[in-house]
Design an enzyme around this catalytic site. Structure first.
Site, PDB file in Angstrom:
ATOM      1  N   HIS A 180       0.906  -1.147   0.000  1.00 18.85           N
ATOM      2  CA  HIS A 180       0.000   0.000   0.000  1.00 18.85           C
ATOM      3  C   HIS A 180       0.949   1.202   0.000  1.00 18.85           C
ATOM      4  O   HIS A 180       1.585   1.471   1.019  1.00 18.85           O
ATOM      5  CB  HIS A 180      -0.869  -0.073   1.261  1.00 18.85           C
ATOM      6  CG  HIS A 180      -1.566   1.194   1.656  1.00 18.85           C
ATOM      7  ND1 HIS A 180      -2.914   1.242   1.905  1.00 18.85           N
ATOM      8  CD2 HIS A 180      -1.103   2.449   1.884  1.00 18.85           C
ATOM      9  CE1 HIS A 180      -3.255   2.483   2.260  1.00 18.85           C
ATOM     10  NE2 HIS A 180      -2.181   3.228   2.259  1.00 18.85           N
ATOM     11  N   ASP A 306     -10.580  -3.974  -3.010  1.00 16.24           N
ATOM     12  CA  ASP A 306     -10.295  -3.289  -1.737  1.00 16.24           C
ATOM     13  C   ASP A 306     -11.589  -3.145  -0.927  1.00 16.24           C
ATOM     14  O   ASP A 306     -11.825  -2.115  -0.278  1.00 16.24           O
ATOM     15  CB  ASP A 306      -9.612  -1.931  -1.947  1.00 16.24           C
ATOM     16  CG  ASP A 306      -8.995  -1.378  -0.652  1.00 16.24           C
ATOM     17  OD1 ASP A 306      -9.008  -2.083   0.385  1.00 16.24           O
ATOM     18  OD2 ASP A 306      -8.517  -0.238  -0.673  1.00 16.24           O
ATOM     19  N   HIS A 310     -17.750  -0.982   6.486  1.00 12.27           N
ATOM     20  CA  HIS A 310     -17.901  -0.167   7.694  1.00 12.27           C
ATOM     21  C   HIS A 310     -19.382  -0.143   8.062  1.00 12.27           C
ATOM     22  O   HIS A 310     -20.235  -0.235   7.179  1.00 12.27           O
ATOM     23  CB  HIS A 310     -17.406   1.262   7.468  1.00 12.27           C
ATOM     24  CG  HIS A 310     -15.923   1.367   7.323  1.00 12.27           C
ATOM     25  ND1 HIS A 310     -15.051   1.078   8.350  1.00 12.27           N
ATOM     26  CD2 HIS A 310     -15.148   1.700   6.263  1.00 12.27           C
ATOM     27  CE1 HIS A 310     -13.802   1.239   7.927  1.00 12.27           C
ATOM     28  NE2 HIS A 310     -13.836   1.612   6.666  1.00 12.27           N
ATOM     29  N   GLY A 325     -13.081   3.899   3.086  1.00  9.00           N
ATOM     30  CA  GLY A 325     -13.328   2.557   2.573  1.00  9.00           C
ATOM     31  C   GLY A 325     -14.697   2.396   1.961  1.00  9.00           C
ATOM     32  O   GLY A 325     -15.654   3.038   2.385  1.00  9.00           O
TER      33      GLY A 325
HETATM   34 ZN   LIG Z   1      -4.627  -0.147   1.312  1.00  3.52          ZN
END
Ligand SMILES: [Zn+2]
Length: 432
Positions: A180, A306, A310, A325
């Site tokens: 990342h 990815d 949440h 996210g």
């Molecule tokens: Zn990441």
């Protein structure tokens, strides 16, 4: 019902250069592909006329939140969401609580995956102990226990010396170091991409260079060590340029991009809807166009979601307080088929390579092919199915999907995992 025949579909397998009408025969006892051909018979037949039969999709980057945050997702709900979205296998990121930096945590992930059924879940191990960025994890033990790659995802390995060691070890284990790439000294406190949109909104921006500096550093370390680097969720045009040039000179590097970075831009943040807060942030049109160009010319190898669940409470906070996210496993295939494949921007064959063949090859997983004897992991697509992305119909525990409400054409209709059939979202979202 030992022999299953998927009848009359368009069998598209880039790994064996196959693209044509055929039947595909599967031994459901061994969970292996028997053969492809015409007029094949078996004990059970599924009519696949008008559908595309492809090697099973693999999501090489997802957060399943177990252990630690089971109200967001579990290995079971994540594995179920995966098959519903057309994925036969998922790589679970190790930034759980506690992190996957020991053999017991790897074994736990496999146990939960086996109990769940649905898609296979493969754990990634951390690069550094406790994700602390200070010393390497027991990479050899993790690899032996079954960690399929190493990553400190959620953050970058800031210490170049540690990353150098990790890349050197990766050669012995045959496992990639998945980075990342983010220089936090440049992105600290950032909420969205740095550019005209962040200026208009008056909120802190995350400049493209914060990613590109680390991509450049990591590529140089991969070149120096000969280790295997995989850069995950590449989001900027500059990163694609660095990776393209590195591949041209033979560096052992691969990368993936996400559906949201391909299909959305930071303009979406003008809505102030926290669903669009993601790390790395949504970038400019120019960046998104270059990610697609990279997919077309081979600078970019894979598409990964990815998937980052949440809770509704967390994501309903104001934009700057909400966690980063988006979820993606149940929307990815539909939105990519509709927005990239249908208008002719991305050949279907290239999509299958990016979502199946290449992740299998990079991670060394059994899959990504329909050759006789291969694992019967298969994704079946209906390119003409019209449906609306509705997170209420998702199997994921979370709802933070940036594509909610999109009307799309094309969906996975079922997923075969080791010879067993699961309904995908195309089956449960009937034609509009
Ligand atoms: Zn990441």
């Amino acid at each position: 019902m030992p022999v299953l025949v998927l009848k009359g579909g368009r069998v598209l397998d880039p790994s064996s250069d196959l693209d044509g009408m055929a039947d595909l025969r599967i031994d459901t006892i061994s969970g292996r592909i028997l053969d492809a051909g015409n007029d094949l018979r078996g004990d059970e037949t599924v009519d696949c006329r008008g559908l595309v039969v492809a090697p099973g999709f693999i999501d090489m980057h997802a957060h399943l939140r177990e252990p630690g945050a089971k109200s967001k997702e579990t290995i079971r709900s994540g594995a179920e969401a995966a098959v519903h979205g057309g994925f036969c296998a998922v790589v679970a990121m190790p930034n759980t609580d506690p992190p996957v930096d020991n053999e017991a945590s790897v074994a736990f992930a496999y146990l939960q995956s086996e109990r769940a059924g649905f898609a296979r879940v493969f754990p990634a191990g951390t690069i550094t102990a406790g994700l602390a960025g200070e010393s390497l994890s027991e990479m050899g033990l993790l690899a032996r226990a079954g960690a399929v790659c190493f990553t400190d995802d959620g953050r970058c390995v800031a210490d170049a010396g540690l990353l150098r060691c990790a890349l050197e070890y990766s050669k012995a284990f045959g496992r990639v170091i998945m980075e990342h790439c983010e220089d936090v000294a440049l992105s600290e406190g950032a909420v969205i991409n740095e550019g005209p949109v962040s200026a208009v909104l008056g909120i802190n921006g995350y400049p493209a260079v914060a990613e590109e500096i680390m991509v450049d550093r990591d590529v140089r370390l991969a070149e120096f060590t000969g280790g295997r680097l995989h850069v995950t969720h590449v989001s900027t045009a500059g990163s694609v340029h660095i990776l393209r040039a590195a591949k041209a000179r033979g560096v052992n590097v691969t990368c993936d991009v996400t559906p949201h970075h391909l299909l959305l831009t930071d303009d979406a943040c003008l809505s102030f809807d926290p669903v669009f807060r993601v790390n790395p942030p949504l970038r400019s049109r120019r960046d998104a166009d270059e990610l697609l160009a990279g997919l077309l010319d081979g600078a970019v190898d894979c598409i990964a979601t990815d998937h980052a669940p949440h809770t509704a409470e967390e994501k309903s906070q104001e934009f700057i307080a909400a966690p980063s996210g988006v979820i993606g496993m149940e929307s990815a295939v539909g939105v990519l088929l509709d927005r990239l494949v249908r208008p002719g921007k991305l050949p279907l064959r290239r999509l299958v390579e990016a979502m199946s063949c290449n992740p299998a090859r990079i991670l060394g997983l059994d899959g990504g092919t329909l050759e006789p004897g291969a694992r019967a992991d298969i994704t079946v697509l209906d390119l003409g199915l019209e449906w609306t992305v509705d997170p209420a119909k998702f199997r994921s525990k979370s709802r933070n999907c940036p594509f909610a409400g999109w009307k799309v054409v094309g969906a996975p209709v079922f997923t075969v995992v080791g010879g067993r059939i699961y309904d995908a979202i195309g089956r449960t979202c009937r034609r509009e």
